[in-house]
Design an enzyme around this catalytic site. Structure first.
Site, PDB file in Angstrom:
ATOM      1  N   ASP A   2       0.815  -1.202   0.000  1.00 12.36           N
ATOM      2  CA  ASP A   2       0.000   0.000   0.000  1.00 12.36           C
ATOM      3  C   ASP A   2       0.856   1.262   0.000  1.00 12.36           C
ATOM      4  O   ASP A   2       1.899   1.295   0.645  1.00 12.36           O
ATOM      5  CB  ASP A   2      -0.863  -0.026   1.275  1.00 12.36           C
ATOM      6  N   ASN A  50     -10.300  -3.555  -6.601  1.00  8.83           N
ATOM      7  CA  ASN A  50      -9.551  -2.568  -7.389  1.00  8.83           C
ATOM      8  C   ASN A  50     -10.205  -2.248  -8.742  1.00  8.83           C
ATOM      9  O   ASN A  50      -9.852  -1.258  -9.387  1.00  8.83           O
ATOM     10  CB  ASN A  50      -8.094  -3.016  -7.623  1.00  8.83           C
TER      11      ASN A  50
HETATM   12  C1  FPP Z   1      -1.668  -0.005  -3.548  1.00  4.76           C
HETATM   13  O1  FPP Z   1      -1.305   1.358  -3.578  1.00  4.76           O
HETATM   14  C2  FPP Z   1      -1.068  -0.733  -4.660  1.00  4.76           C
HETATM   15  C3  FPP Z   1      -1.761  -1.283  -5.683  1.00  4.76           C
HETATM   16  C4  FPP Z   1      -3.224  -1.223  -5.823  1.00  4.76           C
HETATM   17  C5  FPP Z   1      -1.054  -1.973  -6.780  1.00  4.76           C
HETATM   18  C6  FPP Z   1       0.122  -2.805  -6.410  1.00  4.76           C
HETATM   19  C7  FPP Z   1       0.717  -3.272  -7.655  1.00  4.76           C
HETATM   20  C8  FPP Z   1       2.003  -3.150  -7.987  1.00  4.76           C
HETATM   21  C9  FPP Z   1       3.066  -2.613  -7.111  1.00  4.76           C
HETATM   22  C10 FPP Z   1       2.334  -3.573  -9.368  1.00  4.76           C
HETATM   23  C11 FPP Z   1       3.450  -4.510  -9.495  1.00  4.76           C
HETATM   24  C12 FPP Z   1       3.121  -5.867  -9.019  1.00  4.76           C
HETATM   25  C13 FPP Z   1       3.646  -6.969  -9.571  1.00  4.76           C
HETATM   26  C14 FPP Z   1       3.464  -8.291  -8.908  1.00  4.76           C
HETATM   27  C15 FPP Z   1       4.432  -6.895 -10.796  1.00  4.76           C
HETATM   28  P1  FPP Z   1      -2.448   2.457  -3.712  1.00  4.76           P
HETATM   29  O2  FPP Z   1      -2.563   2.827  -5.156  1.00  4.76           O
HETATM   30  O3  FPP Z   1      -3.695   1.966  -3.064  1.00  4.76           O
HETATM   31  O4  FPP Z   1      -1.809   3.615  -2.921  1.00  4.76           O
HETATM   32  P2  FPP Z   1      -2.537   4.667  -1.953  1.00  4.76           P
HETATM   33  O5  FPP Z   1      -3.127   3.865  -0.827  1.00  4.76           O
HETATM   34  O6  FPP Z   1      -1.413   5.537  -1.524  1.00  4.76           O
HETATM   35  O7  FPP Z   1      -3.555   5.360  -2.803  1.00  4.76           O
END
Ligand code: FPP
Length: 213
Positions: A2, A50
């Site tokens: 996160d 998501n």
């Molecule tokens: C949460 O941060 C993260 C995600 C929804 C995506 C995670 C995916 C990756 C890091 C892509 C790479 C993964 C692989 C396995 C290649 P957020 O967007 O919810 O952040 P926030 O809480 O600060 O808004």
């Protein structure tokens, strides 16, 4: 994993850049796990919730995933990583499903598991497992566990959530029954080997009693 969005916001750059840096943190963490002897790492990459995000952000995440598989698959094979997927990943676009199937096949002989949760929601997983157990005519704790997506993974010992949020957000709810939890203030793109090391040290200090004394 996160905090990609907040990482980007802090720097006044697009969210996609936060996800890209999140991908770099994935690379670092997989390497650190290999170095520190972690047998299985499970990453929450895309939740079943998501899909509520903007189409463009979903597209960015899908592109990142495709690029990641293309650039890192050979390295995974060379380093003994065995890919495992949990969640309803067959619902992704056919091109990604085909790439994931190929990656599963080509990493099958690895000895260190990288499990990636894709289109994953723990409540949905438990409901699916219970329905399968019912179909098999035996609904017990063991039969449900045997039908979870994680059935062939080792028990969950340690669950780390980054970015300071203190909730599970539909991740491994069943599996976390006796897991140790560590909530860290670091945003996922800033997650380094030293954070993992610190979490493992904290885990080693905890006394696990599993309900006993
Ligand atoms: C949460 O941060 C993260 C995600 C929804 C995506 C995670 C995916 C990756 C890091 C892509 C790479 C993964 C692989 C396995 C290649 P957020 O967007 O919810 O952040 P926030 O809480 O600060 O808004």
């Amino acid at each position: 994993m996160d905090g990609n969005g907040r990482w980007a916001k802090k720097r006044h750059v697009p969210r996609a850049m936060g996800h890209r840096e999140g991908g770099e943190a994935v690379r670092r963490t997989v390497k650190a796990c290999r170095k520190l002897g972690v047998e299985c790492l499970t990453l929450y990459a895309f939740s079943s919730e998501n899909w509520k995000r903007d189409e463009s952000e979903i597209g960015d995440l899908m592109n990142l995933m495709k690029r990641f598989i293309k650039s890192d698959l050979d390295d995974f094979i060379a380093n003994g990583i065995k890919l495992k997927l949990i969640g309803d990943w067959h619902a992704f676009e056919p091109e990604i499903v085909a790439m994931l199937e190929d990656a599963l096949e080509r990493t099958q002989h690895g000895d260190q598991v990288l499990a990636v949760a894709l289109n994953y929601g723990s409540q949905q997983e438990i409901a699916r497992a219970a329905a399968k157990a019912a179909e098999q005519g035996d609904v017990t704790q063991d039969s449900i566990a045997a039908n979870l997506d994680t059935a062939d993974l080792p028990p969950l010992d340690l669950l780390i959530r980054t970015s300071g949020e203190v909730r599970l957000s539909n991740f491994l709810l069943w599996q976390a029954a006796y897991a140790e939890m560590i909530f860290m203030d670091v945003l996922w793109p800033d997650f380094e080997e030293e954070h993992l090391q610190a979490a493992l040290e904290e885990f080693a200090r905890r006394e696990r009693r599993y309900g006993g004394r």
